[in-house]
Design a protein around this motif. Structure first.
Motif, PDB file in Angstrom:
ATOM      1  N   GLU A 281     -66.872 -95.890 -31.606  1.00 43.39           N
ATOM      2  CA  GLU A 281     -67.807 -95.504 -32.667  1.00 43.39           C
ATOM      3  C   GLU A 281     -67.146 -94.603 -33.702  1.00 43.39           C
ATOM      4  O   GLU A 281     -67.413 -94.710 -34.901  1.00 43.39           O
ATOM      5  CB  GLU A 281     -69.027 -94.795 -32.055  1.00 43.39           C
ATOM      6  CG  GLU A 281     -69.981 -95.701 -31.299  1.00 43.39           C
ATOM      7  CD  GLU A 281     -69.466 -96.062 -29.906  1.00 43.39           C
ATOM      8  OE1 GLU A 281     -68.444 -95.459 -29.483  1.00 43.39           O
ATOM      9  OE2 GLU A 281     -70.072 -96.932 -29.262  1.00 43.39           O
ATOM     10  N   THR A 282     -66.255 -93.701 -33.235  1.00 44.82           N
ATOM     11  CA  THR A 282     -65.539 -92.824 -34.159  1.00 44.82           C
ATOM     12  C   THR A 282     -64.633 -93.618 -35.088  1.00 44.82           C
ATOM     13  O   THR A 282     -64.598 -93.385 -36.305  1.00 44.82           O
ATOM     14  CB  THR A 282     -64.703 -91.796 -33.375  1.00 44.82           C
ATOM     15  OG1 THR A 282     -65.565 -91.049 -32.517  1.00 44.82           O
ATOM     16  CG2 THR A 282     -63.988 -90.850 -34.322  1.00 44.82           C
ATOM     17  N   ILE A 283     -63.906 -94.571 -34.523  1.00 48.88           N
ATOM     18  CA  ILE A 283     -63.002 -95.390 -35.329  1.00 48.88           C
ATOM     19  C   ILE A 283     -63.792 -96.243 -36.314  1.00 48.88           C
ATOM     20  O   ILE A 283     -63.412 -96.380 -37.486  1.00 48.88           O
ATOM     21  CB  ILE A 283     -62.137 -96.278 -34.418  1.00 48.88           C
ATOM     22  CG1 ILE A 283     -61.254 -95.407 -33.519  1.00 48.88           C
ATOM     23  CG2 ILE A 283     -61.278 -97.221 -35.237  1.00 48.88           C
ATOM     24  CD1 ILE A 283     -60.459 -96.195 -32.494  1.00 48.88           C
ATOM     25  N   LEU A 284     -64.912 -96.805 -35.855  1.00 48.46           N
ATOM     26  CA  LEU A 284     -65.718 -97.655 -36.729  1.00 48.46           C
ATOM     27  C   LEU A 284     -66.341 -96.856 -37.866  1.00 48.46           C
ATOM     28  O   LEU A 284     -66.404 -97.315 -39.010  1.00 48.46           O
ATOM     29  CB  LEU A 284     -66.802 -98.349 -35.916  1.00 48.46           C
ATOM     30  CG  LEU A 284     -67.461 -99.583 -36.543  1.00 48.46           C
ATOM     31  CD1 LEU A 284     -66.429-100.644 -36.858  1.00 48.46           C
ATOM     32  CD2 LEU A 284     -68.535-100.137 -35.627  1.00 48.46           C
ATOM     33  N   PHE A 285     -66.775 -95.618 -37.578  1.00 44.96           N
ATOM     34  CA  PHE A 285     -67.319 -94.758 -38.634  1.00 44.96           C
ATOM     35  C   PHE A 285     -66.244 -94.406 -39.658  1.00 44.96           C
ATOM     36  O   PHE A 285     -66.496 -94.413 -40.873  1.00 44.96           O
ATOM     37  CB  PHE A 285     -67.908 -93.485 -38.021  1.00 44.96           C
ATOM     38  CG  PHE A 285     -68.348 -92.470 -39.036  1.00 44.96           C
ATOM     39  CD1 PHE A 285     -69.546 -92.628 -39.720  1.00 44.96           C
ATOM     40  CD2 PHE A 285     -67.564 -91.360 -39.317  1.00 44.96           C
ATOM     41  CE1 PHE A 285     -69.950 -91.699 -40.675  1.00 44.96           C
ATOM     42  CE2 PHE A 285     -67.958 -90.430 -40.257  1.00 44.96           C
ATOM     43  CZ  PHE A 285     -69.163 -90.595 -40.935  1.00 44.96           C
ATOM     44  N   ALA A 286     -65.035 -94.085 -39.172  1.00 41.24           N
ATOM     45  CA  ALA A 286     -63.935 -93.766 -40.088  1.00 41.24           C
ATOM     46  C   ALA A 286     -63.571 -94.980 -40.946  1.00 41.24           C
ATOM     47  O   ALA A 286     -63.252 -94.839 -42.136  1.00 41.24           O
ATOM     48  CB  ALA A 286     -62.723 -93.291 -39.303  1.00 41.24           C
ATOM     49  N   LEU A 287     -63.626 -96.165 -40.361  1.00 36.61           N
ATOM     50  CA  LEU A 287     -63.330 -97.376 -41.124  1.00 36.61           C
ATOM     51  C   LEU A 287     -64.360 -97.607 -42.219  1.00 36.61           C
ATOM     52  O   LEU A 287     -64.007 -97.965 -43.351  1.00 36.61           O
ATOM     53  CB  LEU A 287     -63.286 -98.579 -40.176  1.00 36.61           C
ATOM     54  CG  LEU A 287     -63.104 -99.948 -40.840  1.00 36.61           C
ATOM     55  CD1 LEU A 287     -61.740-100.053 -41.502  1.00 36.61           C
ATOM     56  CD2 LEU A 287     -63.285-101.067 -39.823  1.00 36.61           C
ATOM     57  N   ARG A 288     -65.621 -97.390 -41.912  1.00 33.50           N
ATOM     58  CA  ARG A 288     -66.670 -97.574 -42.929  1.00 33.50           C
ATOM     59  C   ARG A 288     -66.544 -96.532 -44.031  1.00 33.50           C
ATOM     60  O   ARG A 288     -66.843 -96.827 -45.199  1.00 33.50           O
ATOM     61  CB  ARG A 288     -68.041 -97.513 -42.259  1.00 33.50           C
ATOM     62  CG  ARG A 288     -68.339 -98.746 -41.415  1.00 33.50           C
ATOM     63  CD  ARG A 288     -69.582 -98.591 -40.571  1.00 33.50           C
ATOM     64  NE  ARG A 288     -69.874 -99.822 -39.841  1.00 33.50           N
ATOM     65  CZ  ARG A 288     -70.784 -99.923 -38.886  1.00 33.50           C
ATOM     66  NH1 ARG A 288     -71.492 -98.845 -38.536  1.00 33.50           N
ATOM     67  NH2 ARG A 288     -70.992-101.078 -38.266  1.00 33.50           N
ATOM     68  N   MET A 289     -66.125 -95.330 -43.667  1.00 40.53           N
ATOM     69  CA  MET A 289     -65.861 -94.317 -44.699  1.00 40.53           C
ATOM     70  C   MET A 289     -64.746 -94.782 -45.634  1.00 40.53           C
ATOM     71  O   MET A 289     -64.840 -94.637 -46.863  1.00 40.53           O
ATOM     72  CB  MET A 289     -65.463 -93.001 -44.040  1.00 40.53           C
ATOM     73  CG  MET A 289     -66.609 -92.226 -43.431  1.00 40.53           C
ATOM     74  SD  MET A 289     -67.608 -91.370 -44.672  1.00 40.53           S
ATOM     75  CE  MET A 289     -66.426 -90.171 -45.278  1.00 40.53           C
ATOM     76  N   ALA A 290     -63.680 -95.364 -45.073  1.00 39.47           N
ATOM     77  CA  ALA A 290     -62.581 -95.860 -45.898  1.00 39.47           C
ATOM     78  C   ALA A 290     -63.024 -97.015 -46.780  1.00 39.47           C
ATOM     79  O   ALA A 290     -62.542 -97.169 -47.909  1.00 39.47           O
ATOM     80  CB  ALA A 290     -61.410 -96.296 -45.010  1.00 39.47           C
ATOM     81  N   THR A 291     -63.945 -97.833 -46.293  1.00 38.80           N
ATOM     82  CA  THR A 291     -64.443 -98.964 -47.090  1.00 38.80           C
ATOM     83  C   THR A 291     -65.159 -98.482 -48.348  1.00 38.80           C
ATOM     84  O   THR A 291     -65.113 -99.144 -49.389  1.00 38.80           O
ATOM     85  CB  THR A 291     -65.381 -99.832 -46.239  1.00 38.80           C
ATOM     86  OG1 THR A 291     -64.702-100.236 -45.050  1.00 38.80           O
ATOM     87  CG2 THR A 291     -65.823-101.064 -47.002  1.00 38.80           C
ATOM     88  N   TRP A 292     -65.804 -97.327 -48.263  1.00 40.75           N
ATOM     89  CA  TRP A 292     -66.514 -96.799 -49.430  1.00 40.75           C
ATOM     90  C   TRP A 292     -65.566 -96.461 -50.582  1.00 40.75           C
ATOM     91  O   TRP A 292     -66.000 -96.404 -51.740  1.00 40.75           O
ATOM     92  CB  TRP A 292     -67.311 -95.550 -49.035  1.00 40.75           C
ATOM     93  CG  TRP A 292     -68.673 -95.879 -48.525  1.00 40.75           C
ATOM     94  CD1 TRP A 292     -69.075 -95.974 -47.228  1.00 40.75           C
ATOM     95  CD2 TRP A 292     -69.824 -96.178 -49.321  1.00 40.75           C
ATOM     96  NE1 TRP A 292     -70.402 -96.317 -47.161  1.00 40.75           N
ATOM     97  CE2 TRP A 292     -70.888 -96.447 -48.438  1.00 40.75           C
ATOM     98  CE3 TRP A 292     -70.053 -96.258 -50.695  1.00 40.75           C
ATOM     99  CZ2 TRP A 292     -72.176 -96.781 -48.876  1.00 40.75           C
ATOM    100  CZ3 TRP A 292     -71.324 -96.584 -51.142  1.00 40.75           C
ATOM    101  CH2 TRP A 292     -72.364 -96.846 -50.247  1.00 40.75           C
TER     102      TRP A 292
END
Length: 364
Positions: A281-292
């Motif tokens: 979940e931490t990695i997926l949240f960080a990835l979505r932050m990078a997508t922004w």
């Protein structure tokens, strides 16, 4: 079986014991929304930048606009390619075993994730370096930073990002399906091999280095502009610099906020090896932050333009009732004179011809 050296089965072992689940309908909906908004935003930003490039084609701002256009185009293709693959994976119920037997799709997805992640960061740092040279060394910038040189820099940056993305494939290391089963990247679970750690640390270190270079160059540029402004009352040739430095600072802030969590997470996984406690979940949240970052980048050029800033200044002045600068005089003196001075200073051939005309007339 070692999945990192078995391209056909790379990452499939992770599909059996995954503890990271995503809601299919919500994920597909948000993926489509993000992709659509990103494509529309970047398309609008490209149109604005290309129109501005045609106006400032022969001036110092042209090189900055060319680099900015390259950044936005990269973000656009990132949304198109990565977004399309992500939507396909969600629509296929994340059944990688069915549609990824040869691991081709995962390899393409991983290469695109690395390339479209590093390339915008590299271009942001190159833009900061270009503007720093333009402010601190204007003569060198006007003679060396031509359109041809800027296009060469764009090509070199893209080729370097492609090389980093292809490095695992060249070393016969397949990209891995991540625990959420929605994307592919370097191996992030049970990282024990030194080469797997190397790829994670290389990606994160290059990204953090690009952010550090952007911060340093933007700081030097901002301090130089402020020193010139306070020491000299003549603002000719400086207004377009302030506009560009505001855009660069916004890009740097957006990149730092969006990319720092993902880069730091990848670095921690690479350093802590198999003892890493980073959850899916931490990695997926960080990835979505990078997508922004790819969504917010184009809005920097859409919102922080001279016309928009001028209207915001009018609104602020009307609300606060403070008259700091006479806007009409600023328009006439600062903008027009800056363009005239920039045009004259960046065309040494024309200035020489003007100086030689009296001599030739006297000789006759």
């Amino acid at each position: 079986m070692n999945s990192s050296k078995s391209p056909g089965l790379a990452g499939f072992g992770i599909l059996k014991n995954t503890t990271c689940h995503t809601e299919k309908k919500i994920s597909v909906f948000f993926s489509i929304i993000f992709m659509t908004v990103g494509i529309l935003s970047n398309s609008l930003a490209i149109a604005i930048l290309m129109k501005a490039y045609q106006r400032f084609r022969q001036k110092s701002k042209a090189s900055f606009l060319l680099l900015a256009s390259g950044l936005v185009v990269t973000d656009l293709f990132g949304h198109l390619i990565n977004g399309a693959i992500a939507v396909f994976v969600y629509a296929s119920d994340k059944d990688w075993i069915r549609f990824n037997q040869s691991n081709i799709l995962c390899s393409v997805f991983g290469i695109c994730m690395v390339f479209f992640g590093l390339c915008p960061l590299f271009l942001g740092s190159v833009m900061a370096v270009e503007r720093c040279i333009g402010v601190t060394k204007p003569i060198f910038h006007s003679t060396k930073m031509t359109s041809k040189h800027v296009k060469m820099m764009l090509t070199m940056v893209c080729l370097f990002a492609v090389l980093i993305a292809l490095l695992p494939i060249l070393r016969f290391r397949a990209y891995q399906i991540q625990a959420s089963r929605t994307w592919c990247f370097y191996k992030t679970e049970h990282v024990e091999d030194w080469e797997d750690r190397f790829y994670l640390l290389l990606f994160s270190c290059l990204g953090l280095l690009a952010l550090a270079i952007s911060f340093l160059c933007n700081a030097v540029t901002g301090i130089t502009l402020l020193r010139v402004k306070f020491k000299s009352q003549q603002r000719q040739g400086r207004s377009h610099h302030f506009e560009m430095i505001i855009q660069l600072l916004a890009i740097m802030c957006v990149s730092c906020i969006c990319w720092s969590p993902f880069l730091v997470t990848m670095a921690r996984i690479g350093i802590n090896e198999s003892r890493s406690k980073e959850t899916c979940e931490t990695i997926l949240f960080a990835l979505r932050m990078a997508t922004w970052n790819q969504i917010l980048d184009p809005w920097v050029y859409i919102l922080l333009r001279k016309a928009v800033l001028k209207n915001l200044y009018k609104i602020t002045r009307g609300c606060c009732g403070v008259h700091i600068i006479n806007l009409h005089m600023w328009e006439l003196s600062s903008i027009k004179n800056s363009l005239k001075v920039a045009a004259i200073s960046e065309s040494p051939v024309s200035s020489k011809q003007i100086n030689l005309q009296p001599l030739s007339s006297t000789g006759q």
